[in-house]
Design a protein around this motif. Structure first.
Motif, PDB file in Angstrom:
ATOM      1  N   UNK A 500       1.162  -6.221  10.767  1.00 21.97           N
ATOM      2  CA  UNK A 500       0.516  -6.098   9.459  1.00 21.97           C
ATOM      3  C   UNK A 500       0.458  -4.635   9.076  1.00 21.97           C
ATOM      4  N   UNK A 501       0.789  -4.352   7.855  1.00 23.40           N
ATOM      5  CA  UNK A 501       0.737  -2.994   7.338  1.00 23.40           C
ATOM      6  C   UNK A 501      -0.117  -2.992   6.075  1.00 23.40           C
ATOM      7  N   UNK A 502      -0.857  -1.925   5.854  1.00 26.85           N
ATOM      8  CA  UNK A 502      -1.743  -1.868   4.703  1.00 26.85           C
ATOM      9  C   UNK A 502      -1.377  -0.761   3.737  1.00 26.85           C
ATOM     10  N   UNK A 503      -0.265  -0.085   3.955  1.00 28.14           N
ATOM     11  CA  UNK A 503       0.047   1.069   3.134  1.00 28.14           C
ATOM     12  C   UNK A 503       1.372   0.877   2.408  1.00 28.14           C
ATOM     13  N   UNK A 504       1.331   0.233   1.244  1.00 27.62           N
ATOM     14  CA  UNK A 504       2.498   0.123   0.387  1.00 27.62           C
ATOM     15  C   UNK A 504       3.575  -0.793   0.939  1.00 27.62           C
ATOM     16  N   UNK A 568       5.305   6.277  -0.662  1.00 29.00           N
ATOM     17  CA  UNK A 568       4.333   5.550   0.125  1.00 29.00           C
ATOM     18  C   UNK A 568       4.972   4.313   0.736  1.00 29.00           C
ATOM     19  N   UNK A 569       4.557   3.938   1.943  1.00 28.59           N
ATOM     20  CA  UNK A 569       5.085   2.745   2.578  1.00 28.59           C
ATOM     21  C   UNK A 569       5.201   2.922   4.082  1.00 28.59           C
ATOM     22  N   UNK A 593       0.598   6.983   3.757  1.00 20.94           N
ATOM     23  CA  UNK A 593      -0.504   6.562   2.904  1.00 20.94           C
ATOM     24  C   UNK A 593      -0.509   7.389   1.620  1.00 20.94           C
ATOM     25  N   UNK A 594      -1.147   6.833   0.604  1.00 27.91           N
ATOM     26  CA  UNK A 594      -1.224   7.554  -0.662  1.00 27.91           C
ATOM     27  C   UNK A 594      -2.269   8.650  -0.620  1.00 27.91           C
TER      28      UNK A 594
END
Length: 791
Positions: A500-504, A568-569, A593-594
């Motif tokens: 699981x990824x939370x950044x873009x 981002x991503x 991250x942004x």
């Protein structure tokens, strides 16, 4: 003669190895085309396995950039089995070099070019000829514990671990074996890692970084005259200033007791990372032992990093001041496997038997003494068959207190370009060497360092690596035998769910082996343009033409330079050459991250994280165990909430409207083992508008409902004490609104009470209610009559 008695740090250890992997550890190698190093005494005393280390290759790092130092140590740290100390230092100097031969630099200037070994570039050199000469002639510390070892001399080249004074480069054996050392050295402390963090109260103020060291300064003529007189240079002020240099009592020319110059910046001091016994492998979570070093402002093209390692048993207390040279060794009758024959053996007077409840006589009769390879009688004699039953222990008293080390090849520290002033720079390198896991051991196979990098939009990544063309030709690998090569290509898109990824967006799939097409769809890598992605893939900025399918015609060194991250991503990438599915996988991941971000491991000794002017600070003793803390900056509450991975709600409650700062996310949610509060400081966007200002907090502990904290305003920043992670923001205080609401509510309550009281009164006193009604009726008639008369 006055002799300083100094306490011993490195004591009671057993055999263990220490290998540096990033930057590339040399283990005294240069460019050997064989698995074993040629010369274990070339530059320094490592006491490591001959197969350790990597061939020479140098990089450069910008001041202020972040470099992950990675290593493996053979025995455990942060574990009940032993005490562990790891010290990382560096030095820079115009004469520091790797050299071009594996031969040890001579100690006789006649064997060096121009009779100056310091400037003979053929030989590798860290410490200088003059430094070693002073060590060789300086009196050793006569107060140190020697166990039962016989030293071959009284100068600083003779130690309990090196009783014959064997030379390795120009390293001073006494300085190598003990920390902190009591005379000036060329080394600067980076970090001390210890199982006993309370020792940081000693280590940090005693570091040469902050506390000057003294030495006896004598003229060259005196040194030259006494060049064969080991111990001619005193190690204390009294003897130094007592030397009569000219033999004339009227002039009284003596030695000069001179202080070194300190840098003024103390080393970091933290708990050691956990590792297991007898295992040159990774730490918790399957990741290497590491320390993120912020490169100092010490610009020089010739620097070297050193890491030293010690583990200590609990057989006696090494910090007990009574464990010193006053504990001598003597020949005594001692049990050696046969109670009927107790031969004389050399035994140290160190008491290791009292904790067993033995007196000295019983200890000697059962072998519970401190000596070389003692034989101990575990059981009392209960029968003739048990009479000679003994167990021999593998104890070498010159290894109880043994220091291991590794050093890097040389690297450069450079001033950062003006356009990068104040910006974050992450170094991304390659570790390892050609071969399978058995062939490279105790080194490692190829990997990116760091293997997983967390960056943010606007930060910079400096991608750079080096290698060798002289690895053993029979080591496994792709491409031309004996060569190291690497590249970076984004992996192709995901075909199934993976973590699981939370950044873009996510770019690339860790579980695949095919690279993405450079120009297909929206494929990108960190937001870099096509020319940079081509350079990383086919190294075309460093190589024109040639056979490049397996990068054979490329060089060992590659440098993309710092590149600003704009995309981002999550990016998963590989090296196409070193990805033989059967035994190696050189892949890496960068999550961007942004928001601005930083993290740090903080423990009992305290520490501070800073990002964009916001800081989280723990004092010594606030934490009882080390934790990794993260501080991030977000422009709005929703973005901060999105980054919260565990137990996060769909939305926050009572978000304050008049915000005066970015939203700051602190992780983890729970400060496990905390017994004190942390100081949170948040930069206020408009420092001129600080009236009625407070820090508001929403987190798991208050069900993600913003509440105000007791806040102080200090130098344009809002400061509060916190005890858990969550989302924090500075906002205008709502005190005035609350007061108005409270007043209105109180008035309504009073009015309601009056109405209720009146109703109850008239219900109880009905005659009064009738009287009031009658009075009202009469009043109405009078008003009507008066109106009629006027009309």
């Amino acid at each position: 003669m006055k002799v300083a008695v100094l306490f011993l740090l490195f004591v009671a250890s057993v055999y263990a190895d220490m290998y540096l992997h990033n930057p590339r550890g040399s283990n005294n190698r240069l460019d050997e085309a064989r698995r074993d190093r040629n010369n274990a005494n070339r530059m320094f005393d490592s006491q490591n396995n001959n197969r350790g280390g990597y061939n020479v290759g140098s990089l450069y790092y910008y001041e202020g950039s972040i470099l992950p130092i990675e290593w493996t140590n053979q025995h455990s740290c942060a574990d009940q089995n032993n005490h562990c100390e790891i010290i990382i230092q560096y030095m820079c100097g115009d004469l520091v070099r790797d050299g071009t031969t594996t031969t040890t630099i001579p100690n006789n200037p006649l064997r060096c070019e121009d009779f100056r070994c310091n400037t003979d570039l053929t030989y590798g050199m860290h410490e200088t000829f003059d430094y070693y000469t002073e060590c060789r002639l300086r009196q050793r510390n006569m107060g140190l514990f020697l166990a039962d070892q016989n030293l071959n001399g009284n100068s600083a080249i003779y130690t309990r671990q090196n009783n014959q004074g064997t030379r390795r480069g120009y390293e001073c054996p006494e300085e190598r074996d003990y920390y902190p050392y009591w005379h000036p050295t060329p080394w600067k402390d980076v970090v001390v890692m210890t199982n006993q963090p309370t020792r940081c109260r000693y280590y940090q103020p005693e570091s040469e970084n902050v506390k000057p060291r003294y030495e006896c300064r004598l003229p060259y003529s005196y040194i030259n005259q006494n060049r064969n007189n080991k111990g001619a240079i005193p190690n204390n002020e009294e003897d130094c200033v007592s030397i009569d240099l000219d033999g004339d009592p009227e002039t009284s020319e003596t030695g000069e007791w001179v202080a070194s110059t300190s840098t003024g910046s103390g080393p970091d001091c933290i708990e050691t990372l956990w590792s297991r016994d007898n295992h040159l492998g990774n730490s918790v979570g399957g990741f290497p032992n590491y320390y993120n070093w912020t490169i100092p402002d010490d610009v020089n093209e010739n620097c070297v990093l050193r890491i030293r390692y010690n583990i200590s048993t609990a057989d006696y207390d090494p910090w007990d001041g009574s464990v010193n040279s006053s504990i001598t060794a003597r020949q005594v009758n001692v049990y050696d496997g046969d109670t009927s024959n107790t031969p004389k053996r050399k035994v140290s007077e160190l008491d290791v038997y009292s904790k067993f409840g033995f007196d000295e006589e019983t200890a000697l009769s059962r072998g519970y003494v401190y000596r070389q390879n003692p034989v101990v009688k575990v059981f009392d004699d209960v029968s003739d068959s048990a009479n000679n039953f003994g167990l021999q222990l593998a104890i070498n008293t010159n290894q109880f207190g043994r220091t291991f080390q590794d050093r890097s090849h040389t690297f450069a520290i450079r001033k950062r370009p003006e356009e990068l002033e104040g910006e974050t720079i992450y170094n991304l390198n390659v570790r390892g060497k050609r071969g399978n896991i058995v062939q490279v051991y105790p080194g490692v196979e190829y990997d990116f360092v760091p293997n997983r990098l967390l960056a943010f939009v606007g930060s910079n990544v400096h991608i750079q690596w080096t290698g060798s063309n002289t690895n053993p030709n029979n080591n496994d690998g792709q491409g031309r035998a004996g060569t190291d090569r690497s590249n970076i290509v984004l992996l192709t898109e995901s075909v199934f769910a993976e973590g699981s990824e939370s950044s873009g967006e996510r770019y690339g799939h860790w579980g695949r082996s095919y690279p993405a097409h450079l120009t297909k769809g929206n494929q990108t890598f960190l937001g870099l343009d096509r020319s940079d992605r081509e350079a990383l893939a086919i190294l075309n900025t460093h190589q024109f033409g040639g056979e490049m399918s397996e990068l054979d015609d490329a060089g060992t060194y590659f440098d993309l330079g710092p590149r600003k991250v704009t995309g981002r991503g999550t990016y998963v990438y590989l090296c196409t050459r070193n990805n033989n599915f059967t035994n190696r996988s050189q892949k890496g991941k960068i999550t961007v991250q942004a928001n601005a971000y930083t993290n740090k491991r903080i423990g009992l000794t305290g520490g501070e994280l800073i990002v964009n002017g916001h800081s989280l600070r723990f004092e010594e003793g606030d934490l009882t165990q080390p934790l990794v803390f993260i501080i991030e900056e977000y422009s709005d509450a929703d973005a901060a909430l999105t980054a919260v991975m565990e137990n996060a709600p769909e939305e926050l409650v009572d978000t304050p409207p008049d915000t005066k700062s970015p939203f700051v996310l602190i992780s983890p949610n729970e400060f496990e083992g905390a017994q004190g509060m942390a100081d949170l400081s948040i930069e206020i966007t408009d420092s001129n508008d600080v009236g009625n200002t407070q820090i508001y907090f929403a987190g798991e502990s208050n069900r993600w409902t913003f509440r105000s904290l007791e806040t102080e305003i200090v130098d344009g920043k809002a400061v509060a004490q916190i005890d858990s992670g969550g989302i924090y923001v500075v906002a205008g205080s709502s005190t005035s609104l609350i007061v108005i609401i409270v007043v209105v509510v109180v008035l309504l309550v009073i009015i309601s009470l009056v109405i209720v009281g009146v109703v109850v009164f008239f219900v109880v006193r009905k005659e009064k209610w009738q009287s009031v009604k009658d009075g009202v009726g009469k009043a109405k008639k009078k008003v009507a009559l008066s109106f009629a008369n006027k009309v």
